[in-house]
Design a protein around this motif. Structure first.
Motif, PDB file in Angstrom:
ATOM      1  N   LYS A  32      -0.866   7.084   0.971  1.00  0.00           N
ATOM      2  CA  LYS A  32      -0.828   8.530   0.757  1.00  0.00           C
ATOM      3  C   LYS A  32      -2.182   9.023   0.258  1.00  0.00           C
ATOM      4  N   ARG A  33      -2.808   8.185  -0.590  1.00  0.00           N
ATOM      5  CA  ARG A  33      -4.126   8.547  -1.122  1.00  0.00           C
ATOM      6  C   ARG A  33      -5.138   8.656   0.032  1.00  0.00           C
ATOM      7  N   ILE A  34      -4.991   7.766   1.011  1.00  0.00           N
ATOM      8  CA  ILE A  34      -5.871   7.815   2.179  1.00  0.00           C
ATOM      9  C   ILE A  34      -5.599   9.096   2.970  1.00  0.00           C
ATOM     10  N   LEU A  35      -4.304   9.435   3.051  1.00  0.00           N
ATOM     11  CA  LEU A  35      -3.915  10.645   3.769  1.00  0.00           C
ATOM     12  C   LEU A  35      -4.503  11.889   3.094  1.00  0.00           C
ATOM     13  N   ALA A  36      -4.683  11.812   1.764  1.00  0.00           N
ATOM     14  CA  ALA A  36      -5.232  12.946   1.017  1.00  0.00           C
ATOM     15  C   ALA A  36      -6.752  13.017   1.124  1.00  0.00           C
ATOM     16  N   SER A  37      -7.358  12.007   1.746  1.00  0.00           N
ATOM     17  CA  SER A  37      -8.812  12.005   1.915  1.00  0.00           C
ATOM     18  C   SER A  37      -9.138  12.369   3.358  1.00  0.00           C
ATOM     19  N   LEU A  82     -10.614  10.699   5.472  1.00  0.00           N
ATOM     20  CA  LEU A  82     -10.745   9.526   6.349  1.00  0.00           C
ATOM     21  C   LEU A  82      -9.670   9.555   7.428  1.00  0.00           C
ATOM     22  N   GLN A 100       2.387   1.487  -3.568  1.00  0.00           N
ATOM     23  CA  GLN A 100       1.365   1.892  -4.542  1.00  0.00           C
ATOM     24  C   GLN A 100       0.743   3.242  -4.198  1.00  0.00           C
ATOM     25  N   LYS A 101       1.226   3.858  -3.142  1.00  0.00           N
ATOM     26  CA  LYS A 101       0.741   5.170  -2.679  1.00  0.00           C
ATOM     27  C   LYS A 101      -0.719   5.142  -2.227  1.00  0.00           C
ATOM     28  N   ILE A 102      -1.219   3.962  -1.908  1.00  0.00           N
ATOM     29  CA  ILE A 102      -2.593   3.899  -1.399  1.00  0.00           C
ATOM     30  C   ILE A 102      -2.657   4.582  -0.038  1.00  0.00           C
ATOM     31  N   TYR A 123       0.831  -1.208   0.000  1.00  0.00           N
ATOM     32  CA  TYR A 123       0.000   0.000   0.000  1.00  0.00           C
ATOM     33  C   TYR A 123       0.865   1.257   0.000  1.00  0.00           C
TER      34      TYR A 123
END
Lengths: 310, 362
Positions: free
Chosen positions: B202-207, B209, B198-200, B195
């Motif tokens: 980081k993507r969560i950090l950008a949301s 959530l 794959q930057k998943i 994760y």
């Protein structure tokens, strides 16, 4: 002209990693509804700057404001209203496109149905496939769909077309324009000057953590001392120093073998007649003559002394 | 609510991921099947060739008694030469020679006892001791009755263990602990590094959530999976290989749950250090292998040297297995293991703190 509303403000943003200064005190504003580009070579600090603005990274100092909210103090509120696409990111390997969009949608208070999002990026038939089975261009389009799950007012795209073939790149440009026409503000980074020229109303040119210029692409080019390029092909070798002495010509670069020369000129209207007259005197026939505006590549070279792509 | 969807999504992903299912189910089931197939606690039977040169009532009585012992297969068909060659060749284990005219010699009376010659392979030490004990028992009995002596002492056997406890039953809770440990550590470490790559993350950090909800999703799914895993391992052992669980399944579930939290935390810690999923698998194995061998999955830790046992008893898998076996095999309640629960609780605490400290999103 009506005063345009700023949707993003960046003030004296600094980000250091130990001794390395990735972002060195940049300031700019993005206006509501525009496509704003950050152009620069790899390692210029574009991604770090973007991630500080999005609230993913803590800046060393400075302030970043989106929609009137500080992105670090009011991070959660800001994140509800922005869409973020990360450079070369992936999504869960074992969920279908529709499932991923559904899952991400549930994170936000406002969310768009997965089918609608997939239709927008032309992937409605792939709803039940996994990301691994998509082509490079489809993956990028899907990742844009995923940034739109919350119907964001501001969309950040980090190098959205890196690694794509020309056709897929053009498809993606159309998609970005479509997002723009829906009234969203778009901030994107790129190291392709064609991309910045094609998509962005205003462009910040970034190098070594600093913004070296910021304007529309036309203004950036016109601000150059030599905003035009005259390219000629002659039947024989020409004396470069004589051409460089012609009115309005600042610099001549030549390719001796094919007898092709490029003249950097400040004013094409006076340079071209002078060149033709000089040619007649020399008894030279120009097989080919073309006048074109300078490019952002030329702007970058003039500002930094470097090529955009090495 | 979102955390709940994260749990569901994580469960979906696990069941669609073959590699993940391998570590969750196939890996521990391989152990159950392999150890279930070998008859580990059935003693080895020995082949005994008897060369009866006497053929009288005493020798007959002795041979009949030997035949009544299940651990010994008596063979009378070979000649002495054949028998000795087969003993050399490893085809038979013992050759017993009963000398001629045994009955007459005994009746006449002798100065020295009549020797019954036993040839054997010196390598099978344990079996040899057993064989000598059995033969000596018969000979003593024969001596007593031939001397018309009255036995003064006798062993009176009384079977008191009502339940049948086999080595496989000992192994089964071990496999539950091993399966839960391996899966939690390796899977979480792999997924986390993947994760991140794959930057998943980081993507969560950008949301918007909150990070804890994302991890609650992973942890929640794993807690469910660990219980499913334990149930399948126990079920396979009981149904396919007649394994036994005598205690409360509730206490087993509680221990699985508790141990799993420690292992998930260790997985998060390993995943924080591993840059790629490949390193995560390697590092994960480096952590799980020593515990698999030293925490008593296969053998009781009592058989280790005391100094090693002193160290090994503090590994998280050791108290988990001790308590699991106590609960499953001895049917004890969970509170009979305060030391074990204490060590586990300490591990929960320490690993939670470390996992939160070392975790990074990018």
């Amino acid at each position: 002209m009506a005063r345009m509303e700023n949707i993003i403000q960046v003030e004296q943003l600094v980000k250091k990693f130990g001794p390395l200064i990735a972002v060195d005190g940049i300031s700019f504003e993005v206006r509501k509804g525009e496509v704003f580009g950050i152009l620069g070579p790899n390692g210029a600090g574009k991604t770090t700057a973007l991630e500080c603005i999005e609230g993913i990274q803590e800046p060393t100092s400075g302030r970043t404001v989106i929609l009137g909210l500080d992105t670090h103090r009011d991070g959660a509120k800001v994140k509800q209203r922005i869409g973020v696409q990360l450079q070369a990111s992936a999504y869960f390997d074992y969920l279908t496109l529709a499932e991923i969009l559904d899952l991400f949608g549930r994170i936000y208070t406002r969310h768009v149905p997965p089918r609608e999002l997939l239709a927008k990026v032309g992937l409605e038939e792939k709803a039940k496939t996994t990301v691994g089975k998509l082509s490079g261009g489809q993956k990028q389009r899907f990742s844009i769909a995923a940034t739109l799950v919350n119907d964001p007012e501001v969309v950040f795209l980090d190098e959205p077309t890196t690694g794509l073939d020309p056709q897929a790149r053009r498809n993606l440009w159309e998609l970005v324009q479509q997002i723009h026409h829906e009234g969203r503000t778009v901030v994107l980074t790129t190291h392709y000057m064609e991309e910045a020229e094609a998509l962005c109303e205003r462009i910040a040119i970034m190098d070594r953590g600093r913004i070296v210029a910021l304007d529309t692409s036309m203004n950036l080019i016109h601000r150059l001392p030599t905003p035009y390029r005259v390219k000629v092909k002659s039947s024989r070798a020409l004396p470069i120093d004589q051409m460089a002495a012609l009115p309005a010509v600042q610099h001549v670069s030549g390719n001796g073998d094919g007898h092709v020369y490029t003249l950097d000129v400040s004013d094409s209207a006076s340079a071209v007649p002078a060149l033709l007259t000089w040619g007649k005197q020399q008894g030279v026939a120009f097989e080919h003559l073309e006048v074109r505006p300078a490019t952002l590549e030329d702007v970058f070279l003039a500002l930094t002394g470097k090529q955009l792509r090495d | 609510m979102t955390a709940w969807y994260m749990v569901i999504a994580n469960l979906k992903m696990t069941f669609r991921n073959r590699q993940s299912l391998f570590w969750a189910l196939v890996f521990p089931l391989i152990f159950v099947v392999v150890f279930g197939l070998f008859r580990l606690d059935q003693p080895v039977t020995s082949k005994l060739v008897v060369i009866d040169q006497s053929k009288d009532s005493i020798s007959r009585a002795l041979i009949d008694q030997l035949k009544s012992i299940t651990l010994i297969r008596v063979d009378e068909s070979r000649t002495l030469e054949q028998a000795q060659a087969d003993l050399q060749g490893g085809k038979v284990n013992y050759v017993l020679v009963i000398p001629p005219e045994l009955e007459q010699t005994v009746a006449r009376g002798t100065a020295a006892p009549v020797p019954l010659g036993l040839s054997y392979d010196a390598a099978g030490l344990q079996n040899n001791q057993r064989m000598f004990a059995i033969l000596n028992g018969f000979v003593d009995q024969a001596n007593l009755s031939l001397n018309h002596a009255k036995p003064l002492i006798a062993v009176q056997g009384q079977a008191i263990q009502a339940k049948q406890l086999r080595y496989f039953d000992f192994l089964l809770p071990g496999f539950v602990g091993m399966g839960v440990m391996t899966y939690a550590i390796i899977e979480v470490a792999t997924v986390l590094s993947l994760y991140r790559e794959q930057k998943i993350l980081k993507r969560i950090l950008a949301s918007p959530l909150p990070g804890w909800q994302f991890f609650a999703g992973i942890i929640g799914a794993h807690l469910v999976l660990a219980l499913v895993q334990a149930a399948i391992i126990l079920l396979a052992g009981i149904l396919l290989f007649h394994g036994h669980v005598y205690g409360s399944y509730l206490w087993i579930a509680v221990l699985v749950f508790l141990g799993n939290i420690v292992f998930l935390n260790i997985g998060f810690i390993v995943g924080s250090f591993a840059r790629t999923p490949q390193t995560a698998i390697g590092l994960g194995n480096a952590v799980t292998m020593p515990m698999m061998f030293f925490s008593g999955v296969f053998f009781p830790t009592d058989t280790l040297p005391a100094t090693m046992r002193a160290v090994v008893q503090y590994l998280p898998l050791t108290p988990m297995l001790t308590a699991l076996r106590g609960v499953a095999l001895d049917a004890k309640p969970i509170w009979s293991f305060p030391t074990e629960l204490g060590i586990l609780a300490a591990w929960v605490l320490v690993t939670s703190v470390v996992a939160i400290r070392v975790f990074r999103f990018s």
